[in-house]
Write a protein that holds these residues in place. Structure first.
Motif, PDB file in Angstrom:
ATOM      1  N   ARG A 153      -1.633  -1.288 -10.909  1.00 44.93           N
ATOM      2  CA  ARG A 153      -0.759  -0.332 -10.226  1.00 44.93           C
ATOM      3  C   ARG A 153       0.293   0.261 -11.163  1.00 44.93           C
ATOM      4  O   ARG A 153       1.000   1.176 -10.779  1.00 44.93           O
ATOM      5  CB  ARG A 153      -0.069  -0.998  -9.052  1.00 44.93           C
ATOM      6  CG  ARG A 153      -1.072  -1.412  -8.023  1.00 44.93           C
ATOM      7  CD  ARG A 153      -0.425  -1.643  -6.741  1.00 44.93           C
ATOM      8  NE  ARG A 153      -1.475  -2.059  -5.817  1.00 44.93           N
ATOM      9  CZ  ARG A 153      -1.462  -1.786  -4.554  1.00 44.93           C
ATOM     10  NH1 ARG A 153      -0.468  -1.131  -4.049  1.00 44.93           N
ATOM     11  NH2 ARG A 153      -2.433  -2.181  -3.796  1.00 44.93           N
ATOM     12  N   ARG A 208       3.595   8.858  -1.493  1.00 43.91           N
ATOM     13  CA  ARG A 208       4.071   7.873  -2.468  1.00 43.91           C
ATOM     14  C   ARG A 208       5.593   7.707  -2.494  1.00 43.91           C
ATOM     15  O   ARG A 208       6.159   7.271  -3.475  1.00 43.91           O
ATOM     16  CB  ARG A 208       3.568   8.194  -3.874  1.00 43.91           C
ATOM     17  CG  ARG A 208       2.069   8.125  -3.983  1.00 43.91           C
ATOM     18  CD  ARG A 208       1.639   8.073  -5.428  1.00 43.91           C
ATOM     19  NE  ARG A 208       0.206   7.963  -5.535  1.00 43.91           N
ATOM     20  CZ  ARG A 208      -0.445   6.826  -5.637  1.00 43.91           C
ATOM     21  NH1 ARG A 208       0.208   5.701  -5.652  1.00 43.91           N
ATOM     22  NH2 ARG A 208      -1.753   6.808  -5.740  1.00 43.91           N
ATOM     23  N   CYS A 266       4.324  -2.614   3.386  1.00 40.50           N
ATOM     24  CA  CYS A 266       4.212  -4.028   3.052  1.00 40.50           C
ATOM     25  C   CYS A 266       3.776  -4.810   4.294  1.00 40.50           C
ATOM     26  O   CYS A 266       4.357  -4.641   5.369  1.00 40.50           O
ATOM     27  CB  CYS A 266       5.559  -4.543   2.551  1.00 40.50           C
ATOM     28  SG  CYS A 266       5.574  -6.294   2.147  1.00 40.50           S
ATOM     29  N   THR A 323       2.210   5.021   0.638  1.00 44.28           N
ATOM     30  CA  THR A 323       1.934   6.054   1.623  1.00 44.28           C
ATOM     31  C   THR A 323       1.298   7.247   0.919  1.00 44.28           C
ATOM     32  O   THR A 323       1.206   7.286  -0.302  1.00 44.28           O
ATOM     33  CB  THR A 323       3.225   6.487   2.339  1.00 44.28           C
ATOM     34  OG1 THR A 323       4.149   6.955   1.366  1.00 44.28           O
ATOM     35  CG2 THR A 323       3.825   5.347   3.134  1.00 44.28           C
ATOM     36  N   ILE A 355       6.353   2.317   0.409  1.00 43.94           N
ATOM     37  CA  ILE A 355       5.281   1.332   0.301  1.00 43.94           C
ATOM     38  C   ILE A 355       5.177   0.605   1.633  1.00 43.94           C
ATOM     39  O   ILE A 355       6.192   0.187   2.201  1.00 43.94           O
ATOM     40  CB  ILE A 355       5.575   0.312  -0.821  1.00 43.94           C
ATOM     41  CG1 ILE A 355       5.836   1.016  -2.146  1.00 43.94           C
ATOM     42  CG2 ILE A 355       4.466  -0.702  -0.935  1.00 43.94           C
ATOM     43  CD1 ILE A 355       4.652   1.753  -2.705  1.00 43.94           C
ATOM     44  N   THR A 359       0.852  -1.177   0.000  1.00 45.02           N
ATOM     45  CA  THR A 359       0.000   0.000   0.000  1.00 45.02           C
ATOM     46  C   THR A 359       0.892   1.233   0.000  1.00 45.02           C
ATOM     47  O   THR A 359       1.729   1.387   0.904  1.00 45.02           O
ATOM     48  CB  THR A 359      -0.890   0.028   1.261  1.00 45.02           C
ATOM     49  OG1 THR A 359      -1.627  -1.185   1.335  1.00 45.02           O
ATOM     50  CG2 THR A 359      -1.843   1.201   1.226  1.00 45.02           C
TER      51      THR A 359
END
Length: 73
Positions: A52, A26, A31, A23, A29, A21
């Motif tokens: 994605r 960006r 995990c 943050t 990530i 996902t």
């Protein structure tokens, strides 16, 4: 027949992983397996998610500088 949209030779990266996902900014990530990761990093739990992937548009062709003589053989 190979698909134009889903490259089979994609390099694993957390920014394309289905489990990660991003943050808000960006830059990282999140995990569930390994915690906070850089977008270019990857692990063995990598699962490719084609949605994605960011599509890069081709640059527009500059037609103003072209002449018909340039297209003759």
């Amino acid at each position: 027949m190979a698909s134009r949209f889903f490259d089979r030779e994609i390099d694993p990266a957390c920014r394309y992983c289905a489990a990660g996902t991003p943050t808000v900014d960006r830059k990282f990530i999140l995990c569930p397996k390994r915690g906070v990761m850089e977008p270019s990093a990857s692990c063995t739990a990598f699962r490719y998610d084609p949605l994605r992937r960011e599509v890069r548009r081709r640059p527009a062709l500059d037609v103003e500088g072209l002449t018909p003589e340039q297209f003759k053989l």
